[in-house]
Design an enzyme around this catalytic site. Structure first.
Site, PDB file in Angstrom:
ATOM      1  N   ARG A  21     -26.375  -3.488   6.505  1.00  6.69           N
ATOM      2  CA  ARG A  21     -26.043  -4.893   6.308  1.00  6.69           C
ATOM      3  C   ARG A  21     -26.520  -5.767   7.471  1.00  6.69           C
ATOM      4  O   ARG A  21     -26.584  -6.986   7.343  1.00  6.69           O
ATOM      5  CB  ARG A  21     -24.527  -5.049   6.142  1.00  6.69           C
ATOM      6  CG  ARG A  21     -23.940  -4.160   5.072  1.00  6.69           C
ATOM      7  CD  ARG A  21     -22.447  -4.364   4.934  1.00  6.69           C
ATOM      8  NE  ARG A  21     -22.147  -4.841   3.587  1.00  6.69           N
ATOM      9  CZ  ARG A  21     -20.967  -5.318   3.218  1.00  6.69           C
ATOM     10  NH1 ARG A  21     -19.991  -5.404   4.090  1.00  6.69           N
ATOM     11  NH2 ARG A  21     -20.772  -5.727   1.990  1.00  6.69           N
ATOM     12  N   GLU A  34     -20.445  -6.757   9.685  1.00  9.02           N
ATOM     13  CA  GLU A  34     -21.424  -6.021  10.486  1.00  9.02           C
ATOM     14  C   GLU A  34     -22.505  -6.927  11.070  1.00  9.02           C
ATOM     15  O   GLU A  34     -22.958  -6.696  12.206  1.00  9.02           O
ATOM     16  CB  GLU A  34     -22.073  -4.939   9.623  1.00  9.02           C
ATOM     17  CG  GLU A  34     -21.148  -3.786   9.254  1.00  9.02           C
ATOM     18  CD  GLU A  34     -20.248  -4.081   8.077  1.00  9.02           C
ATOM     19  OE1 GLU A  34     -19.373  -3.254   7.785  1.00  9.02           O
ATOM     20  OE2 GLU A  34     -20.411  -5.161   7.449  1.00  9.02           O
ATOM     21  N   LYS A  70       0.848  -1.192   0.000  1.00 10.75           N
ATOM     22  CA  LYS A  70       0.000   0.000   0.000  1.00 10.75           C
ATOM     23  C   LYS A  70       0.886   1.245   0.000  1.00 10.75           C
ATOM     24  O   LYS A  70       1.855   1.334   0.735  1.00 10.75           O
ATOM     25  CB  LYS A  70      -0.909   0.013   1.231  1.00 10.75           C
ATOM     26  CG  LYS A  70      -1.964  -1.077   1.214  1.00 10.75           C
ATOM     27  CD  LYS A  70      -2.956  -0.936   2.357  1.00 10.75           C
ATOM     28  CE  LYS A  70      -3.995   0.116   2.046  1.00 10.75           C
ATOM     29  NZ  LYS A  70      -5.111   0.118   3.020  1.00 10.75           N
TER      30      LYS A  70
END
Length: 640
Positions: free
Chosen positions: A400, A372, A295
């Site tokens: 969700r 979630e 990254k």
């Protein structure tokens, strides 16, 4: 970590002889392989310049430059389908598919999206914005192509973080071998498969060599053509190799599921990535390509601090004092006093402000990953066992877990406190991140209180009150900090001392209309009052610091309304159907003579709010100050 401002947020300006000439993947394929390093450098320069200015996801996109370039050179998009998990790492894909000239509008009103978006380009075959959906969608494309007789490939680019979400594993469970499906695992933070030791390193290097694949195919062809015993010998060799490999460095999750596995490889080595993708394309079965990217690759500040450069604010500014940070401070104070208080997040500890709680109360902090649904049922289990769980989840991600809120929390009346971050419209992230549905879907569920603080002190009071009440509750608050206009209008004597309903007028005032609202849009409603005053109307406001139970809210509002039946405008930046205005007006009509008053509801339209013009998000949604004034004027004229 405190950061006042991102440093070194620009790369030296350089000529770009390659990228401006790429209007489609065909232009990219016309370049030579020797030009790829220079092209990748140009792409990184554009990424840094644009994202540090506009905001967005920088580190992850810097990491997938070589991968994105290789995908478009090896495969034929849009005939072949590219699906990026979350879609936040698709910036390079956008630059290579005719969106270079418009890339400066990234995440701006009327500009290109920070995620994949079907209506934006034929190269975006599937829209995204939430994690762990890619493989399920890719499986739909791959099976659909098989049914249609298409020879198209489907590529799913899945970050390792997505594997903390259950949907990825549900999809893997349904992957059949004989599909033209390639699952690209982009590992950039945590390991998926067990790869340690010199043997694993040697295997990784060997698998990146073209000779390895050639030798593997030759061996298979020779053995399988030996009469009678050839196929059995080949199966035995494959099993022996797998047993030997597993004994040395552990089992491979994907191979154990029957999937052909390639890698791991250095995802920032262009030649290695192209070689793996080419080999995957030549396989007659579903395939997993495992790469490891860095990254922030190529930009020193992002490489040193990829977390900070993951999601950036416009201009590279560091996050300011906001509700999320204050939530973390409040919970930290309470958690140190009460060891039964627990904080739960779904892979968003920094975004939800819980890093301070993690540091101060590590044994009471739980990051469950991008899951979630699990977070809410896990919280329900903690609550059923006598603890005090607090979940901190973005509004658009809370969607969700709708079933879990109903079935596991509300039905059992368990005292779970849901802190709903990023409530309201999202100008930069767009339709996938608008927090405009939570009020409506929570309003439908019995037994859940909803708090809507607009000050940091109000947030603290709401948290403490909700925990004290001991039943399911939600506290929703916006991205950002306090609005000084709201503080001056409703808290002239300082911070609130209780969670209440407030009016900025007295019953002795002569008013032409009243606005009833809650949350961040209160600031826009105050501006509407100023515009109305310029046009000869005096408009008062009622601010709700909680909205549910609606019976309790209605009873608190009735004494504040002027006795004269002047027009009332309910204002919210959420959807109309089942929302604040609809529920409250219905309750007021049911328990009083409110139905005799003229009233209207002004809410974000009952559709997905998409900014197609360069204008403020409130105007796009039809809930701006000017629209409020127009509705009030219409009602006043009709009433008179």
């Amino acid at each position: 970590m405190n950061r006042k401002k991102a440093k070194n947020t620009s790369m030296p300006a350089k000529a770009r002889p390659l990228l401006p000439g790429i209007h489609s993947p065909q232009d990219l394929k016309a370049l030579s392989e020797d030009q790829m390093p220079a092209l990748c450098e140009e792409i990184r320069q554009v990424l840094v310049e644009t994202v540090t200015s506009n905001g967005g996801h920088l580190a992850s996109n810097l990491g997938v430059v070589e991968l994105s370039v290789a995908m478009h050179r090896v495969f034929d998009c849009p005939h072949d389908h590219f699906i990026f998990d979350v879609g936040h790492q698709s910036y390079v894909h956008k630059l290579l598919t005719g969106r270079y000239e418009s890339f400066s509008t990234l995440r701006r009103a009327g500009g290109i999206s920070g995620f994949t978006k079907r209506s934006e380009s034929e190269y975006d075959c599937f829209g995204a914005g939430h994690s762990s959906t890619s493989l399920s969608a890719a499986l739909g494309f791959a099976k659909g192509d098989r049914l249609k007789g298409s020879d198209a490939f489907t590529l799913a680019v899945v970050g390792d973080g997505a594997f903390t979400g259950g949907m990825i594993h549900e999809a893997l469970n349904n992957v059949s071998r004989h599909l033209r499906l390639i699952i690209i695992i982009n590992e950039n933070e945590m390991s998926i498969s067990k790869n340690v030791g010199r043997f694993a390193t040697h295997m990784s290097k060997m698998r990146r060599k073209a000779g390895y694949f050639k030798a593997k195919k030759t061996t298979a062809r020779i053995l399988t053509h030996i009469p009678l015993v050839g196929k059995a010998m080949f199966r035995g060799l494959v099993n022996l190799k797998k047993t030997f490999k597993n004994a040395l460095y552990g089992s491979n999750y994907f191979e154990d599921m029957g999937l052909y596995y390639l890698g791991p490889a250095d995802g920032n080595d262009y030649k290695a990535v192209e070689r793996l993708l080419t080999e995957a394309k030549n396989q007659p079965e579903s395939c997993v390509v495992h790469i490891k990217t860095r990254k922030g690759k190529g930009y020193a500040p992002a490489e040193a601090d990829p977390g900070f450069y993951h999601g950036m604010a416009p201009g590279g500014a560091a996050p300011q004092e906001n509700f999320s940070v204050h939530l973390g401070q409040i919970l930290t104070e309470l958690g140190q006093e009460d060891k039964s208080l627990c904080a739960i997040t779904a892979s968003m500890s920094e975004g939800t402000g819980l890093e301070s709680f993690r540091a101060a109360c590590p044994h009471q902090f739980f990051d469950v990953g991008i899951a979630e649904e699990h977070a809410l049922t896990f919280a329900a289990g903690l609550a059923a066992n006598g603890l005090k769980p607090v979940t901190a989840i973005y509004s658009s991600f809370m969607q969700r877990a709708y079933d879990q809120i109903i079935h596991d929390i509300a039905l059992q009346k368990l005292p779970v406190l849901m802190c709903i971050d990023r409530a309201g419209l999202s100008a930069a992230d767009g339709a996938t991140h608008h927090g405009i549905f939570d009020v409506a879907f929570l309003s439908e569920i019995p037994g859940i209180d909803i708090y809507t603080p607009v000050t940091f002190e109000g947030l603290s009071l709401s948290v403490r009150k909700a925990l004290q009440e001991g039943h399911p509750a939600a506290i929703r608050y916006p991205n950002g900090g306090e609005d000084i206009r709201i503080l001056k209008a409703f808290y002239p004597e300082g911070n609130p001392t209780d969670v209440s309903i407030r009016a900025n007028y007295t019953l002795d005032d002569t008013l032409d209309g009243v606005i009833i609202t809650h949350g961040r849009i209160t600031g826009e409603a105050l501006r509407a009052c100023e515009l109305a005053r310029e046009r000869g109307l005096t408009v008062g406001m009622v601010l709700c610091e909680y909205i549910k139970p609606y019976d309790k809210l209605a009873e608190a509002i009735l004494p504040l309304l002027p006795p004269a039946p002047i027009p009332v405008l309910f204002v919210e930046e959420e959807i109309y159907a089942g929302g604040f205005g609809m529920m409250l007006s219905d309750t007021l009509c049911r328990i009083s003579s409110f139905k005799e008053r003229p009233y209207r509801i002004l809410a974000a339209c009952d559709s997905f709010v998409i900014q197609t013009r360069q204008e403020p998000i409130y105007k796009t949604a039809g809930v701006d100050a000017e629209t409020m004034v127009q509705r009030l004027i219409e009602m006043v004229k009709k009433h008179r």
